[in-house]
Motif scaffolding. Sequence first.
Motif, PDB file in Angstrom:
ATOM      1  N   TRP A   1      43.671  44.778  22.547  1.00 35.40           N
ATOM      2  CA  TRP A   1      43.285  44.156  23.823  1.00 35.40           C
ATOM      3  C   TRP A   1      44.179  42.950  24.116  1.00 35.40           C
ATOM      4  O   TRP A   1      44.687  42.800  25.226  1.00 35.40           O
ATOM      5  CB  TRP A   1      41.822  43.732  23.757  1.00 35.40           C
ATOM      6  N   ARG A   2      44.366  42.095  23.118  1.00 37.32           N
ATOM      7  CA  ARG A   2      45.192  40.900  23.302  1.00 37.32           C
ATOM      8  C   ARG A   2      46.640  41.276  23.585  1.00 37.32           C
ATOM      9  O   ARG A   2      47.301  40.678  24.439  1.00 37.32           O
ATOM     10  CB  ARG A   2      45.104  40.016  22.055  1.00 37.32           C
TER      11      ARG A   2
ATOM     12  N   GLU B   1      46.944  42.215  27.152  1.00 37.23           N
ATOM     13  CA  GLU B   1      46.976  41.045  28.038  1.00 37.23           C
ATOM     14  C   GLU B   1      48.387  40.469  28.130  1.00 37.23           C
ATOM     15  O   GLU B   1      48.863  40.114  29.217  1.00 37.23           O
ATOM     16  CB  GLU B   1      46.007  39.973  27.523  1.00 37.23           C
TER      17      GLU B   1
ATOM     18  N   ARG C   1      50.609  42.936  30.186  1.00 34.97           N
ATOM     19  CA  ARG C   1      50.382  42.833  31.626  1.00 34.97           C
ATOM     20  C   ARG C   1      50.826  41.479  32.161  1.00 34.97           C
ATOM     21  O   ARG C   1      51.256  41.365  33.309  1.00 34.97           O
ATOM     22  CB  ARG C   1      48.902  43.076  31.931  1.00 34.97           C
ATOM     23  N   GLY C   2      50.740  40.456  31.319  1.00 35.89           N
ATOM     24  CA  GLY C   2      51.158  39.128  31.744  1.00 35.89           C
ATOM     25  C   GLY C   2      52.621  39.039  32.083  1.00 35.89           C
ATOM     26  O   GLY C   2      53.022  38.210  32.912  1.00 35.89           O
TER      27      GLY C   2
ATOM     28  N   ASP D   1      41.568  40.631  33.631  1.00 37.46           N
ATOM     29  CA  ASP D   1      42.402  39.521  33.184  1.00 37.46           C
ATOM     30  C   ASP D   1      42.082  38.247  33.955  1.00 37.46           C
ATOM     31  O   ASP D   1      42.050  37.148  33.381  1.00 37.46           O
ATOM     32  CB  ASP D   1      43.891  39.871  33.351  1.00 37.46           C
TER      33      ASP D   1
ATOM     34  N   ASN E   1      38.854  36.650  32.652  1.00 40.68           N
ATOM     35  CA  ASN E   1      39.019  36.005  31.355  1.00 40.68           C
ATOM     36  C   ASN E   1      39.890  34.756  31.428  1.00 40.68           C
ATOM     37  O   ASN E   1      39.688  33.808  30.673  1.00 40.68           O
ATOM     38  CB  ASN E   1      39.612  36.998  30.353  1.00 40.68           C
ATOM     39  N   GLN E   2      40.862  34.746  32.326  1.00 37.85           N
ATOM     40  CA  GLN E   2      41.780  33.608  32.414  1.00 37.85           C
ATOM     41  C   GLN E   2      41.192  32.451  33.206  1.00 37.85           C
ATOM     42  O   GLN E   2      41.540  31.289  32.954  1.00 37.85           O
ATOM     43  CB  GLN E   2      43.101  34.051  33.058  1.00 37.85           C
TER      44      GLN E   2
ATOM     45  N   TRP F   1      35.008  42.165  27.662  1.00 39.07           N
ATOM     46  CA  TRP F   1      35.772  42.986  26.749  1.00 39.07           C
ATOM     47  C   TRP F   1      35.196  44.389  26.739  1.00 39.07           C
ATOM     48  O   TRP F   1      34.128  44.639  27.290  1.00 39.07           O
ATOM     49  CB  TRP F   1      35.781  42.379  25.342  1.00 39.07           C
TER      50      TRP F   1
END
Length: 421
Positions: free
Chosen positions: A270-271, A274, A277-278, A375, A378-379, A386
């Motif tokens: 998952w991380r 992120e 995609r970031g 995202d 969460n950000q 999750w």
Amino acid sequence: MYALVDCNNFYASCETLFRPDLRGKPVVVLSNNDGCVIARSAEAKRLGIRMGIPAFKIRHAVQQHGIIVFSSNYALYADMSARVMATLEQLAPAVEVYSIDEAFLELSGIPLPQLQPLGERIRHTIGRHQGLSVCVGIAPTKTLAKLANHAAKRWPATGGVVVLNERARQQKLMQLVPVTDIWGVGRRLGKRLAEQGIRTALDLARCPPERIQKQFSVVLARTVRELNGNACLSLESIPAPRQQIICSRSFGERVTDKTVMQHAITTHAWRAGEKLRGQNSLASQLSLFIQTSPFTPGEARYSNQATGHFPTLTADARDLLAMARRLLDCIWQDGYRYAKAGILIHDIAAPGCQQESLLDSPARERTDTLMATLDNINQQGIGKVWLAAQGMEAHQPEWGMKRQRLSPAYTTRWQDLISIG
């Protein structure tokens, strides 16, 4: 001209920022699972605490000198770093975030007489707004700016700001600096250079770049040119996308249950997603590794890894987690006490590098919208979302790191805000 702004003893300074009672006392910060010293305050350095020394080896010194020990508080460090970088962007035309506590500034158009006052203003502003101390090195190239920053840190008489715009001053400093302290020159390369009589930065600067390129590398030849004031490295205001993304962690407690391992590796996946995609990228391969500790005597050892290929390029967390679980099924072995696991995403590409079916486009658009929404939630601190595959204890997993000396998340968690009464 370029400036390098570097926060002093960053991790340790973040810890004492909200604890004024600790200022002037020796402070150290430990690595993951409270293993080794990765940051020291100036007072701890004066006591001889070495970088990288295992925590158990300083127990006596901790008791004898009253050293304050903290676990790594990455949420606090990342937030304070973001605040420092935001301040720098208000003070300079262009900023390159080089690391969590360093940034290069591009100072085109600023007259030479204004460079020293600008460096002092940067120090004052960050000290006032973020409460952190920084040093500033200013020079015609990024490599020389690194050297100037080194001088600003080493010699307090500089006031934390060094401007190297004169060649004579550059050479005087380079004569004092060992070649191993040059940006990009480590101990191994420094040893090879010393064998040829190149022991200081000035020795290297006086070498012909062509000879250095032939005997060593084009990168070191570029460093020689930079030491002579010829800018070869431009500012990278937008970091280049990473070609590999790895997320791994040693477990706080040994893992023997497959379900617990599934929760761990899916959280890593998952991380990694992120991060993928970031940087607006897609992946075609994912690798998984699991391993026992090679240092525990008497325990059976096992390590293995596996790689899977996605049918189409993806950054969908559901695809990444499903692949991680399939790979774990291939390499999991009962009867071992696992110490570490990790996810590696590679063969990374930009969107549009693969021809898609017309039938896939609507599904891809829905996926992109879903991932962007997750995202964003969460950000922005709205909450933590999750996938169920990560387990219901994703906030505080039983396989998580040991952080017995963790300080509060003063700036990112409501319940950890300081109250004054």
